[in-house]
Design an enzyme around this catalytic site. Structure first.
Site, short mmCIF file in Angstrom:
data_model
loop_
_atom_site.label_atom_id
_atom_site.label_comp_id
_atom_site.label_asym_id
_atom_site.label_seq_id
_atom_site.Cartn_x
_atom_site.Cartn_y
_atom_site.Cartn_z
N ARG A 1 -13.34 -8.84 1.62
CA ARG A 1 -11.94 -8.55 1.27
C ARG A 1 -11.09 -9.79 1.55
O ARG A 1 -10.25 -10.19 0.75
CB ARG A 1 -11.40 -7.37 2.12
CG ARG A 1 -11.94 -6.00 1.75
CD ARG A 1 -11.42 -5.51 0.41
NE ARG A 1 -9.96 -5.44 0.36
CZ ARG A 1 -9.22 -4.43 0.85
NH1 ARG A 1 -9.80 -3.38 1.39
NH2 ARG A 1 -7.90 -4.45 0.75
N HIS B 1 -7.29 0.74 -6.51
CA HIS B 1 -7.52 -0.11 -5.33
C HIS B 1 -8.18 -1.41 -5.81
O HIS B 1 -9.35 -1.70 -5.50
CB HIS B 1 -8.41 0.62 -4.32
CG HIS B 1 -8.40 0.05 -2.93
ND1 HIS B 1 -7.60 -1.02 -2.57
CD2 HIS B 1 -9.08 0.40 -1.81
CE1 HIS B 1 -7.81 -1.29 -1.29
NE2 HIS B 1 -8.70 -0.45 -0.81
N CYS C 1 -16.25 1.39 0.57
CA CYS C 1 -15.08 0.58 0.91
C CYS C 1 -14.67 0.73 2.37
O CYS C 1 -13.98 -0.13 2.90
CB CYS C 1 -13.92 0.92 -0.03
SG CYS C 1 -13.31 2.61 0.12
N GLN D 1 -10.07 -4.03 -3.48
CA GLN D 1 -11.38 -3.59 -2.99
C GLN D 1 -12.46 -3.88 -4.02
O GLN D 1 -13.53 -4.39 -3.69
CB GLN D 1 -11.34 -2.09 -2.66
CG GLN D 1 -12.64 -1.60 -2.06
CD GLN D 1 -12.90 -2.16 -0.67
OE1 GLN D 1 -12.06 -2.02 0.21
NE2 GLN D 1 -14.06 -2.78 -0.46
N ARG E 1 0.88 -1.18 0.00
CA ARG E 1 0.00 0.00 0.00
C ARG E 1 0.91 1.22 0.00
O ARG E 1 1.70 1.42 0.93
CB ARG E 1 -0.91 0.01 1.23
CG ARG E 1 -1.60 1.33 1.44
CD ARG E 1 -2.70 1.30 2.45
NE ARG E 1 -3.85 0.61 1.90
CZ ARG E 1 -5.08 0.67 2.43
NH1 ARG E 1 -5.31 1.38 3.51
NH2 ARG E 1 -6.08 0.01 1.87
N ASP F 1 -17.22 6.98 -1.57
CA ASP F 1 -15.97 6.87 -0.80
C ASP F 1 -15.73 8.22 -0.13
O ASP F 1 -16.41 9.21 -0.44
CB ASP F 1 -14.83 6.51 -1.78
CG ASP F 1 -13.52 6.17 -1.10
OD1 ASP F 1 -13.49 6.01 0.13
OD2 ASP F 1 -12.50 6.06 -1.82
#
Ligand code: CP
Ligand code: NVA
Length: 306
Positions: free
Chosen positions: A289, A129, A261, A132, A102, A221
């Site tokens: 996830r 991402h 998310c 996700q 990340r 988001d």
């Protein structure tokens, strides 16, 4: 060797396999059945930004596969003291079987992958991402069946999540309706890559309500992603009308799902009655996830399993 740096690093066939495999892995997990396909394998997780879900899902997931993990952050490794990314890649990938990163710029993860002896997974960059969206689509399928031909409404920032939805829509044959405030639009070229096209799967709407009309899934988001904190106050003003509320959900399909998310800010990008309401599947989304990434890690290391 395959890396998973962007959603379109895998094809539709591979996703069909992963969604089926994730369902099997989840079923076994719920039945307390052992699934040690990655016994003695080690995953290195490198975090240059904060995380709850990504950390727990990869770490718990790898243990459940019979493997182990090494957790590194910028602050507690030489990454924070300017050791070149390529040197780090050469060293770390001689000792582990798989790496999850990340970080900030996508180029950083690409540089790491270029010098890695083992598969590299994108655990979030400024641009994408993919893990996700892998989990989000798996969650959609669990609740509503195939996503092909369906419509996803994206309300808010043209960020890493939005870019990844664009790639997924083009690859898996669904539509994405995007509404962002002006100045925060999705960069279609960046999202789709050089020479790539959204091929009619992506449509922009000025008004978020119009983006939600007829949608099978409404998703949003945070207004300010990690790394953009200095813009927080400015963004709060610009995004005020991009809050998913009951009215937006009411113009979507009657059975539309809501996803986020997480982490979420109730009263900013989503109202509490939506995220905590009956159409929201955010907790399944978060749990998935882990199941989806277990299927992904297994696939990158072992290929298709019978
Ligand atoms: N959704 C997600 O990636 O959450 P974390 O930032 O907690 O990992
Ligand atoms: N777009 C958000 C997602 C967090 C999981 C960020 O990048 O901070």
């Amino acid at each position: 060797m395959k890396h998973y740096l962007q959603f379109n690093d895998l094809n539709a066939d591979e996703y069909a396999y992963l969604f089926e495999r994730a369902a099997l892995i989840k079923k076994k997990f719920k039945a307390y059945e052992k699934h040690h396909t990655l016994a003695d394998r080690t995953l290195a997780m490198i975090f240059e930004k904060a995380s709850t879900r990504t950390r727990v899902s990869f770490e718990a997931g790898m243990y459940q596969l019979g493997g182990s993990v090494v957790h590194l952050t910028t602050g507690d490794s030489q990454l924070g003291r300017a050791e070149p990314i390529n040197d780090s890649a050469k060293v770390i990938s001689r000792m582990v079987d798989l790496v999850m990163i990340r970080t900030f710029e996508q180029t950083k993860i690409e540089d790491f992958a270029a010098d890695s002896r083992v598969p590299v997974i994108n655990g979030l960059t400024n641009e994408f991402h993919p893990c996700q969206i892998l989990a989000d689509i798996f969650t959609f399928i669990e609740h509503r069946g195939s996503i092909q031909g369906k419509t996803v409404a994206w309300v808010g920032d043209g960020n890493n999540m939005a870019n990844t939805w664009l790639q997924a829509a083009q690859l898996l044959g669904f539509k994405v309706h995007v509404s962002t405030p002006s100045g925060y639009e999705v960069d279609e070229k960046l999202a789709m890559g050089a020479g790539g096209t959204s091929a009619g799967s992506y449509q922009f709407f000025k008004n978020p309500l119009d983006a939600c009309r007829g949608a099978d899934l409404v998703t949003t988001d945070v207004w300010t992603s990690m790394g953009y904190e200095a813009e927080n106050e400015e963004r709060k003003k610009a995004f005020a009308d991009w809050c998913v509320d009951a009215e937006m959900m009411s113009v979507a399909q009657p059975g539309a799902l809501f996803m986020h998310c997480l982490p979420a800010h109730r009263g900013e990008e989503v109202e509490a009655d939506v995220i905590d309401g009956p159409q929201s599947v955010v907790w399944d989304e978060a749990e998935n996830r882990m199941h989806a990434q277990k299927a992904l890690m297994e696939y990158l290391l072992l290929g298709r399993q019978a």
